[in-house]
Write an enzyme that holds these catalytic residues in place. Structure first.
Site, PDB file in Angstrom:
ATOM      1  N   GLN A   2     164.291  70.478  18.478  1.00  0.00           N
ATOM      2  CA  GLN A   2     165.322  71.472  19.309  1.00  0.00           C
ATOM      3  C   GLN A   2     165.642  70.625  20.578  1.00  0.00           C
ATOM      4  OE1 GLN A   2     163.306  75.104  19.687  1.00  0.00           O
ATOM      5  NE2 GLN A   2     161.411  73.922  20.560  1.00  0.00           N
ATOM      6  N   HIS A   9     156.271  89.762  27.735  1.00  0.00           N
ATOM      7  CA  HIS A   9     155.096  89.175  27.706  1.00  0.00           C
ATOM      8  C   HIS A   9     154.089  90.177  27.761  1.00  0.00           C
ATOM      9  CE1 HIS A   9     157.208  85.245  27.748  1.00  0.00           C
ATOM     10  NE2 HIS A   9     156.715  85.176  26.953  1.00  0.00           N
ATOM     11  N   ASP A  59     155.573  77.838  25.853  1.00  0.00           N
ATOM     12  CA  ASP A  59     155.704  77.904  27.272  1.00  0.00           C
ATOM     13  C   ASP A  59     154.581  78.530  28.221  1.00  0.00           C
ATOM     14  OD1 ASP A  59     155.545  80.746  26.907  1.00  0.00           O
ATOM     15  OD2 ASP A  59     157.635  80.780  26.223  1.00  0.00           O
ATOM     16  N   GLU A  98     152.031  75.441  18.725  1.00  0.00           N
ATOM     17  CA  GLU A  98     153.390  75.144  18.985  1.00  0.00           C
ATOM     18  C   GLU A  98     153.914  74.151  18.389  1.00  0.00           C
ATOM     19  OE1 GLU A  98     157.029  75.067  19.899  1.00  0.00           O
ATOM     20  OE2 GLU A  98     155.842  76.906  20.935  1.00  0.00           O
ATOM     21  N   ASP A 146     152.864  73.244  12.969  1.00  0.00           N
ATOM     22  CA  ASP A 146     153.784  74.267  12.146  1.00  0.00           C
ATOM     23  C   ASP A 146     152.719  75.402  12.089  1.00  0.00           C
ATOM     24  OD1 ASP A 146     155.994  75.416  10.616  1.00  0.00           O
ATOM     25  OD2 ASP A 146     154.381  75.286   9.323  1.00  0.00           O
ATOM     26  N   ALA A 147     153.194  76.378  12.385  1.00  0.00           N
ATOM     27  CA  ALA A 147     152.195  77.409  12.131  1.00  0.00           C
ATOM     28  C   ALA A 147     151.642  77.832  10.952  1.00  0.00           C
ATOM     29  CB  ALA A 147     152.513  78.797  13.049  1.00  0.00           C
ATOM     30  N   ASP A 176     154.458  84.908  18.749  1.00  0.00           N
ATOM     31  CA  ASP A 176     155.281  84.704  19.544  1.00  0.00           C
ATOM     32  C   ASP A 176     156.247  83.724  19.283  1.00  0.00           C
ATOM     33  OD1 ASP A 176     156.760  85.136  21.937  1.00  0.00           O
ATOM     34  OD2 ASP A 176     155.524  83.699  23.112  1.00  0.00           O
TER      35      ASP A 176
END
Length: 544
Positions: free
Chosen positions: A260, A291, A313, A333, A367-368, A385
């Site tokens: 991205q 959060h 993040d 992530e 990748d989750a 998240d």
């Protein structure tokens, strides 16, 4: 047999090369033009997915419009067969200019007009018409070179076309996109397209051209290549101007990763904004409220081992690490560039409390979904998240199968919390997420957190909720931020009302009463009858 008659009238004698060499050069041009055509197509799909979202919809629009336009182009090309050489040369020059500049214009439309859907359809139509006109003209040209039956000529042309498409399709994600980026890659492709088409006509078929046609083709092709070259030289300045139009004047970091576009704005932690693919995901002004609402209700119970899916993040990790009895935190992530920025950018690392310096935290770039299938550890808390389920790349991460994997990863008395989108603005999406969590084998308790009242944010003197600046959600109708965030708290057994557990740190903006009210408010918005989303039948779509 009309094509055969055309070739027999001209014969191969007037050509400057032997028939076999001429045939090879025509097929080589077909190969190059096919590769360039597929690059244009993939570039439109990729950029539209980045700018507009929902890659399935954008791919469907581009492919369907382009294939339809190719049929129109083939019909229109019938009028050019008696001037096949000059017609093909002009078509390739137009295709090179339109296809090569398409990414530039699409991004400009998004940056300055705020709308790129119409530009996407227009470019798909124009490029499709020009690509569709290629094959009939090339069919005439190859028979002009070599006296070959129509069936054999078609077989050769399509073989070269398909192989060229294969090369273009592989070159785009593995070479052009990572090495040159969207804009420069498209411009370079256009220059190659113009050079290949012009060279074929001006060399192999130069005796078929009148002096006027030859001059016209030289001027047009040189002009197209000059325009594309000039745009390539100025592309960095264009990108900076476009980013200022989209993100404001305080862009500090702009990185196109393999996943991205990542942009950081603001001069310090209090003015920081994190954008992913043009969408504001984090605003320092109110990220703590999102959060805190995401993390703290799930931490009410055993919490020694915590898994965060997404959240590169470090802001969800910051809230988790405020609990002294947490022994380990794993952040999964997909984009390592996000976690790298969270570690190294001064403003972002300060905002996340330097979470990545904590020895209890481990970051995994994966990748989750794939990672969960391979991981066999158990966790007391799982925090999901992740980006909005309406963005198609994330749809599998909101499926019943994904939640089934999470259920297997939960320890006894373990809890899951899922960001599920705003229940008031997009109720179908929210309650589909809730149904999918239940289908994964977990009991659920949904809750919502409204935007801050006017005392915390200017612009709403009536005291109504002001909405949130940013989160994983897309903007609502009219580009407005959503008025609330919705979450689903889940566990293998019964789930009580969301609240703060014993020993919980004091949140900046949330309290027990607001969380209980949020659960009651979510139940009042319940949309019955929603069917779970699965891998083979995703059920998330755009809501306005």
């Amino acid at each position: 047999m009309i094509d055969q008659q055309v070739s027999l009238r001209g014969g191969a004698a007037r050509l400057p090369v032997r028939p076999r060499t001429g045939r090879f050069l025509v097929l080589a041009a077909v190969f190059v033009c096919a590769a360039c055509g597929l690059v244009y197509e993939l570039e439109l799909v990729a950029l539209a997915s980045y700018l507009i979202g929902d890659s399935v919809t954008q791919a469907s629009v581009v492919l369907s419009v382009m294939v339809f336009a190719m049929g129109i182009g083939s019909l229109l090309a019938k009028r050019l067969r008696c001037h096949a050489a000059v017609g093909f040369g002009l078509i390739e020059a137009a295709l090179a200019l339109i296809g090569g500049s398409s990414a530039l214009v699409l991004y400009a439309s998004f940056a300055w007009l705020g709308e790129s859907q119409y530009a996407l359809v227009g470019f798909s139509l124009a490029i499709g018409v020009l690509i569709g006109a290629e094959i009939p003209l090339l069919m005439t040209l190859i028979q002009r070179v070599d006296r070959q039956d129509a069936g054999g000529a078609v077989a050769d042309l399509f073989a070269a076309d398909y192989v060229g498409a294969l090369v273009g399709g592989l070159a785009f994600p593995f070479l052009l996109l990572p090495m040159l980026g969207q804009l420069t890659g498209a411009l370079l492709t256009g220059a190659v397209n113009a050079a290949a088409g012009g060279a074929l006509v001006l060399w192999v078929f130069r005796r078929d051209l009148t002096p006027r046609s030859r001059r016209l083709l030289v001027v047009v092709n040189v002009s197209v290549i000059a325009v594309l070259a000039t745009a390539t030289v100025l592309v960095d300045d264009f990108e900076q101007a476009a980013r200022r139009a989209v993100y404001g004047d305080q862009v500090r970091v702009a990185v196109q990763t393999g996943v991205q576009e990542v942009v950081l704005t603001g001069t310090d932690r209090d003015s920081l904004g994190l954008y992913l693919d043009g969408r504001l995901r984090v605003s320092a002004r109110d990220e703590h409220r999102y959060h805190e609402a995401l993390v703290h209700p799930a931490m009410n119970g055993p919490r020694a081992r915590v898994l965060i899916l997404g959240g590169g993040d470090g802001l969800a990790a910051r809230e988790v690490l405020r609990y002294g009895d947490v022994r380990s935190v794993t952040v999964v992530e997909i984009d390592p560039a996000v976690t790298r920025l969270a570690r190294t950018d001064p403003a972002l690392s300060e905002l996340n409390g330097h979470a990545y310096r904590d020895p209890r935290l481990t970051a995994v770039g994966a990748d989750a979904f794939t990672w969960l299938r391979a991981d066999h550890r158990r966790y007391d808390v799982v925090v999901s998240d992740l980006p909005d389920p309406g963005i198609t790349a994330s749809t599998k991460l909101y499926s019943a199968e994904f939640y089934g994997l999470i259920a297997e990863a939960l320890a006894p008395r373990g809890r899951l919390v899922v960001h599920a989108g705003p229940p008031e603005a997009r109720p179908r999406t929210f309650w589909t997420v809730e149904a999918s969590v239940r289908a994964g084998g977990l009991a659920t308790r949904p809750y919502r957190i409204p935007g801050r009242p006017s005392g915390h944010s200017a612009g709403h003197p009536s005291g109504r909720p002001s909405g949130f600046t940013a989160s994983p959600d897309r903007l609502g109708a009219g580009g407005r931020p959503p008025e609330d965030w919705g979450f689903v708290l889940a566990a293998a057994g019964p789930v009580g009302e969301p609240g703060l557990g014993a020993g919980a740190p004091v949140p900046r903006s949330l309290g027990e009463a607001e969380l209980r009210e949020g659960a009651r408010a979510a139940d009042g918005l319940r949309l019955p009858g929603q069917v779970p989303s699965t891998l083979i039948h995703p059920r998330y779509w755009e809501e306005t």
